[in-house]
Design an enzyme around this catalytic site. Structure first.
Site, PDB file in Angstrom:
ATOM      1  CB  SER A   9      -0.905   0.016   1.235  1.00 28.71           C
ATOM      2  OG  SER A   9      -1.455   1.313   1.365  1.00 28.71           O
ATOM      3  CG  HIS A  34      -3.830  -1.340  -1.975  1.00 22.05           C
ATOM      4  ND1 HIS A  34      -4.944  -2.039  -2.388  1.00 22.05           N
ATOM      5  CD2 HIS A  34      -4.245  -0.560  -0.948  1.00 22.05           C
ATOM      6  CE1 HIS A  34      -5.977  -1.699  -1.648  1.00 22.05           C
ATOM      7  NE2 HIS A  34      -5.587  -0.793  -0.764  1.00 22.05           N
ATOM      8  CG  ASP A  36      -5.054   2.624   0.533  1.00 27.20           C
ATOM      9  OD1 ASP A  36      -6.031   1.867   0.401  1.00 27.20           O
ATOM     10  OD2 ASP A  36      -3.954   2.244   0.971  1.00 27.20           O
ATOM     11  CG  MET A  38      -8.465   7.252   1.968  1.00 20.40           C
ATOM     12  SD  MET A  38      -7.848   7.159   3.640  1.00 20.40           S
ATOM     13  CE  MET A  38      -6.875   5.639   3.555  1.00 20.40           C
ATOM     14  CG  HIS A  67      -9.223   0.414  -1.177  1.00 16.27           C
ATOM     15  ND1 HIS A  67      -8.681   0.206   0.085  1.00 16.27           N
ATOM     16  CD2 HIS A  67     -10.573   0.363  -1.010  1.00 16.27           C
ATOM     17  CE1 HIS A  67      -9.654   0.055   0.965  1.00 16.27           C
ATOM     18  NE2 HIS A  67     -10.812   0.152   0.329  1.00 16.27           N
ATOM     19  CG  MET A  69     -11.353   3.391   1.277  1.00 21.58           C
ATOM     20  SD  MET A  69      -9.849   3.347   2.260  1.00 21.58           S
ATOM     21  CE  MET A  69      -8.645   3.487   0.958  1.00 21.58           C
ATOM     22  CG  MET A 138     -12.162  -2.726   4.240  1.00 19.97           C
ATOM     23  SD  MET A 138     -10.650  -2.286   3.370  1.00 19.97           S
ATOM     24  CE  MET A 138      -9.672  -1.503   4.673  1.00 19.97           C
ATOM     25  CG  ASP A 177      -6.496  -2.655   2.486  1.00 15.23           C
ATOM     26  OD1 ASP A 177      -5.420  -2.464   3.094  1.00 15.23           O
ATOM     27  OD2 ASP A 177      -7.087  -1.772   1.840  1.00 15.23           O
TER      28      ASP A 177
END
Ligand code: DX5
Ligand code: ZN
Length: 217
Positions: A9, A34, A36, A38, A67, A69, A138, A177
């Protein structure tokens, strides 16, 4: 059997030296990167968006696993697909029109996945599975790196693996994750996950040793 894939990540990478850290991941045997994303609404934190994905795309051929979010991810699929994402996953808690949004991801030729928070009923995964290329469970509450692994993941992962294997969906891998480290990687793999995301677990200490230890747990 699914191959065991390790997805560092980049949230735990040095953002000033992202290219250097991407190269270190490549040299250490990472399979996927990965990313992330957000939005400060679905999760408390704000991280990165499509421009950074586009920049990463210029420096690596590894698959970029975005990913999302974010609330209403359906509004942003095009931007991530065009930036060069290879895998795009969205939270079932944040997306009203799951089937439609998964279809859009696939129309872009990308791998589509759904993500479930630690206590979201597995039924969401059961319903969505046939429209997914992978499912992400998750093992922490999304929002931050460096959190403690939530143990109920192991039971949930075994249940989902059994469901997939007994419903003609054995080809679908499970991604994990949050809080994944060399110490718990073996139990996670035994529970049926095959794509292991790890941020602090690979970036703290020796990256190459950590990746090797998790892959060979
Ligand atoms: C959490 C993110 C994770 C995070 C994992 O919201 O989705 O990908 O970066 O970090 P660690 O491995 O440190 O828990
Ligand atoms: Zn993540």
């Amino acid at each position: 059997m699914h191959p065991i894939l390790i997805a560092p990540s980049l949230l735990s990478a040095d953002f000033v030296n992202l290219e250097r850290d991407v190269k270190r991941c490549e040299q250490a045997g990472a399979d996927i990167l990965h990313v992330d994303v957000m939005d400060g609404t679905f999760v408390p934190n704000i991280t990165i968006g499509p421009p950074v994905v586009a920049a990463l795309r210029r420096v690596t051929d590894l698959p970029l696993d975005c990913h999302l979010m974010i609330q209403n991810p359906e509004n942003h699929i095009a931007a991530f697909a065009e930036a060069g994402a290879d895998w795009i996953s969205l939270h079932v808690e944040a997306c009203t029109h799951l089937h439609r949004t998964l279809s859009v991801i696939k129309e872009y030729g990308k791998k589509a996945g759904v993500v479930l928070n630690p206590l979201t009923p597995l039924d969401y995964a059961y319903q969505a599975a046939e429209y997914c290329d992978f499912i992400l469970l998750m093992s922490v509450n999304p929002g931050f790196g460096g959190q403690q692994f939530i143990n109920s993941f192991l039971r949930r992962c075994s249940e989902l693996r059994t469901f997939l294997d007994t419903h003609g969906l054995a080809h679908i891998p499970i991604e994990v994750d949050g809080g994944v480290k060399k110490e718990n990687a073996r139990a996670i793999i035994e529970a049926g996950a095959s794509i292991l995301v790890s941020g602090s677990g690979v970036f703290s200490g020796n990256l190459a040793d950590n990746i090797y230890a998790i892959k060979n747990a």
